[in-house]
Motif scaffolding. Structure first.
Motif, mmCIF file in Angstrom:
data_model
loop_
_atom_site.group_PDB
_atom_site.id
_atom_site.type_symbol
_atom_site.label_atom_id
_atom_site.label_comp_id
_atom_site.label_asym_id
_atom_site.label_seq_id
_atom_site.Cartn_x
_atom_site.Cartn_y
_atom_site.Cartn_z
ATOM 1 N N PHE A 180 67.601 49.071 118.194
ATOM 2 C CA PHE A 180 68.951 49.026 117.327
ATOM 3 C C PHE A 180 68.925 49.800 115.994
ATOM 4 O O PHE A 180 67.664 49.579 115.313
ATOM 5 C CB PHE A 180 69.641 47.730 117.355
ATOM 6 N N LEU A 181 69.836 50.179 115.377
ATOM 7 C CA LEU A 181 69.761 50.676 114.072
ATOM 8 C C LEU A 181 71.147 50.160 113.303
ATOM 9 O O LEU A 181 72.066 50.109 114.047
ATOM 10 C CB LEU A 181 69.742 52.275 113.823
ATOM 11 N N VAL A 182 70.974 49.741 112.131
ATOM 12 C CA VAL A 182 72.257 49.557 111.288
ATOM 13 C C VAL A 182 72.153 50.301 110.140
ATOM 14 O O VAL A 182 71.323 50.587 109.344
ATOM 15 C CB VAL A 182 72.093 48.080 110.918
ATOM 16 N N THR A 183 73.653 51.069 110.185
ATOM 17 C CA THR A 183 73.744 52.114 108.840
ATOM 18 C C THR A 183 74.821 51.484 108.163
ATOM 19 O O THR A 183 75.692 50.713 108.420
ATOM 20 C CB THR A 183 73.991 53.476 109.577
ATOM 21 N N ARG A 184 74.657 51.789 107.046
ATOM 22 C CA ARG A 184 75.802 51.872 106.024
ATOM 23 C C ARG A 184 75.983 53.114 105.259
ATOM 24 O O ARG A 184 75.127 53.869 104.989
ATOM 25 C CB ARG A 184 75.400 50.661 104.717
ATOM 26 N N PHE A 185 77.188 53.065 104.622
ATOM 27 C CA PHE A 185 77.374 54.339 103.602
ATOM 28 C C PHE A 185 77.314 53.747 102.091
ATOM 29 O O PHE A 185 77.738 52.778 101.893
ATOM 30 C CB PHE A 185 79.073 54.861 104.067
ATOM 31 N N LEU A 201 74.387 58.523 104.104
ATOM 32 C CA LEU A 201 74.087 57.499 105.154
ATOM 33 C C LEU A 201 72.814 57.006 105.063
ATOM 34 O O LEU A 201 71.848 57.530 105.022
ATOM 35 C CB LEU A 201 74.169 58.446 106.428
ATOM 36 N N PHE A 202 72.908 55.565 105.059
ATOM 37 C CA PHE A 202 71.844 54.798 104.742
ATOM 38 C C PHE A 202 71.540 54.112 106.036
ATOM 39 O O PHE A 202 72.178 53.201 106.608
ATOM 40 C CB PHE A 202 72.087 53.821 103.714
ATOM 41 N N ILE A 203 70.056 54.203 106.654
ATOM 42 C CA ILE A 203 69.542 53.627 107.889
ATOM 43 C C ILE A 203 69.183 52.366 106.997
ATOM 44 O O ILE A 203 68.032 52.316 106.552
ATOM 45 C CB ILE A 203 68.509 54.396 108.425
ATOM 46 N N TRP A 204 69.761 51.252 107.175
ATOM 47 C CA TRP A 204 69.369 50.109 106.819
ATOM 48 C C TRP A 204 68.400 49.283 107.442
ATOM 49 O O TRP A 204 67.560 48.413 106.736
ATOM 50 C CB TRP A 204 70.659 49.099 106.522
ATOM 51 N N VAL A 205 68.563 49.193 108.830
ATOM 52 C CA VAL A 205 67.654 48.518 109.687
ATOM 53 C C VAL A 205 67.321 49.422 110.785
ATOM 54 O O VAL A 205 68.199 50.129 111.289
ATOM 55 C CB VAL A 205 68.157 47.379 109.997
ATOM 56 N N ALA A 206 65.968 49.345 111.040
ATOM 57 C CA ALA A 206 65.605 50.189 112.463
ATOM 58 C C ALA A 206 64.721 49.458 113.149
ATOM 59 O O ALA A 206 63.401 49.383 112.532
ATOM 60 C CB ALA A 206 65.108 51.526 112.030
ATOM 61 N N GLU A 224 69.199 58.577 103.856
ATOM 62 C CA GLU A 224 68.310 57.584 103.284
ATOM 63 C C GLU A 224 67.740 56.694 104.087
ATOM 64 O O GLU A 224 68.699 55.975 104.688
ATOM 65 C CB GLU A 224 68.881 57.240 101.849
ATOM 66 N N CYS A 225 66.781 56.033 103.954
ATOM 67 C CA CYS A 225 65.910 54.857 104.385
ATOM 68 C C CYS A 225 64.860 54.389 103.469
ATOM 69 O O CYS A 225 64.490 55.282 102.715
ATOM 70 C CB CYS A 225 65.426 54.868 105.708
ATOM 71 N N TRP A 226 64.770 53.085 103.609
ATOM 72 C CA TRP A 226 63.810 52.577 102.595
ATOM 73 C C TRP A 226 62.588 51.966 103.524
ATOM 74 O O TRP A 226 62.937 51.546 104.867
ATOM 75 C CB TRP A 226 64.413 51.438 101.939
#
Length: 136
Positions: free
Chosen positions: A57-62, A73-78, A108-110
């Motif tokens: 699963f992935l969780v995204t935020r703007f 589009l920020f990929i918050w969790v993958a 973006e992702c961290w």
């Protein structure tokens, strides 16, 4: 399974798989400080979106820049449902299209993982900044 695209999921319906994965991720990745309930609440209130594929699963935020109004589009969790980090590369073309469709200029992702910079560079990402933390 290579041609499977992420689909929007319901956090409550998937919670039995997402929660244990987030808990394991927090235990195995010290930099991962998200609380499972925080992720759930963000998805329930539509501040974040849950995307699912069979194995993960992935969780995204703007994110909207306050001064330029540029959308990201920020990929918050993958993560995999087993609680490991997910190599998102095979899903990036899909999220490129999501970003374009929703008016985003960037994705973006961290990550605190050492090899992530090389991996993401191969996916077309540029290093944007580095973050350092000291406990006081």
């Amino acid at each position: 399974m290579d041609n499977v695209e992420p689909v929007l999921g319901d956090i409550d319906a998937e919670w039995h798989r997402v929660a244990p994965a987030l808990e394991k991720l927090a235990l195995t990745s010290p930099a991962f400080e998200l609380l499972p309930d925080e992720v759930r609440t963000e998805c329930q209130t539509e501040l974040a979106e849950l995307w699912v594929v069979p194995e993960a699963f992935l969780v995204t935020r703007f994110i909207v820049d306050a001064s330029t109004k540029t959308r990201t589009l920020f990929i918050w969790v993958a993560a995999t449902f087993e609680g490991n980090t997910l190599a998102v590369g095979k899903y990036l073309p899909f999220f490129d299209e999501v970003a374009k469709h929703t008016g985003c200029k960037y994705i973006e992702c961290w990550s605190s993982r050492l090899g992530m910079e090389r991996y993401l560079a191969k996916q077309g990402f540029d290093l944007f900044y580095r973050s350092f933390r000291k406990t006081v």
